[in-house]
Design an enzyme around this catalytic site. Sequence first.
Site: not given
Length: 401
Positions: A23, A42, A69, A119
């Site tokens: 990532c 993530h 809310e 994902h």
Amino acid sequence: FELDMDRNVVAPPKTPDLRQSACTPLWYVVYRHVPTAMCVIHTHSMHAQMATLLDPTEKATTLKITHLEMLKGVGNHSYDSVLEIPIIDNRPTEDLLASQLERVILKYPKCNAVLVRRHGVYVWGDSWEQAKAQCESFDYLFESAVKMKSMGLDCGLVPVSGTYREEEERNDGKERGVGREGDDETMQAEEKKEDVAATTAAPAFNGAASSDNQIDLRLATPTTIPLLPRDAKHLLLDIEGTTTSIAFVKDTLFPYVLTHLDDHVHNQMTNDEIIDTMVGLIKDVQSLNHDHPTKKELLNGTKDIPASLVQLLLNPIDDDNTTAILAYLRLQSETLSKMDQYKQNVLSLVQALMSHDVKGTTLKSLQGNMWKRGYHSGQLQGHVYSDFLPFLHWCRGPDPT
């Protein structure tokens, strides 16, 4: 790893033989385009993954959520804001998501998250504490969206009741005589703006065009999960508003009839069909109330029609005399001029009835024949809601028989 903004390793991890996360390119996309971001999280949250599948076509580019809310917990939004969370498609490896992620971050700068279909989700904040809190708030909203869908509710629609509205309090203030001079104009302008926003707010999915009936879908009536008898073998459904948008009829089908009417009457109908249709349309007009605008326009000379047609309209046609009238008209049609006049009568009657959206029996039959021909030739392409086919599959259950 401690890295600089050029991805150079400033300090390696204490544990040996570790690799940088797949990532990592995505972290840099966020840090470059969101300068205040100090942390990116993530997750493979089940709620996030399921939220990306609320659109059964899996083509939705955003998920819209409003009037919850926990919108206050995701940054830049309040209870009655419309949160629009971008959705990007998954790829075999996470580094391949970088270009998609960059594009949607630039397009939706107010949102601190991006969903990845099938994902998970990426969430960021100005500190690790804020990123964690926002991640938890997003996850709460994703779970709410999925559960609302199971109840037949759309999380992207503004509820028509049961929630506070500023205009209600302003109206209360007016009734009590509260307010200063000049406030009325300001309040009227604000109310107009809110009305526009309420009617143009798109649903979470299928809200991109008029054919999706945005106003009709604003929870004007209670919605529930469709309940079917366990042993039912047949499902009888209305078309307009159920399988197909009502706007499709108004915006596509009706204009098609008016555009192709002349060709259909002159080139596609036999003489007998024209005479039968003319008599049927006359009966459609005669069945209207005496003050109906269509009847008034035809009989009072507002419409430019021949006196012979007015005479036919004034003489009642019923089951007892229809056969005799048809026989007389067919006899008259042996002259070319009469047949041409009958064709013009059909054109005038159809245009007059459709101008006031009359649902006459003969008119509907003529329209149906024209639409059938249009579909067969390919000039018309049908519209079906994207979730209708998955709904039918759901109705059939696991047994394909």
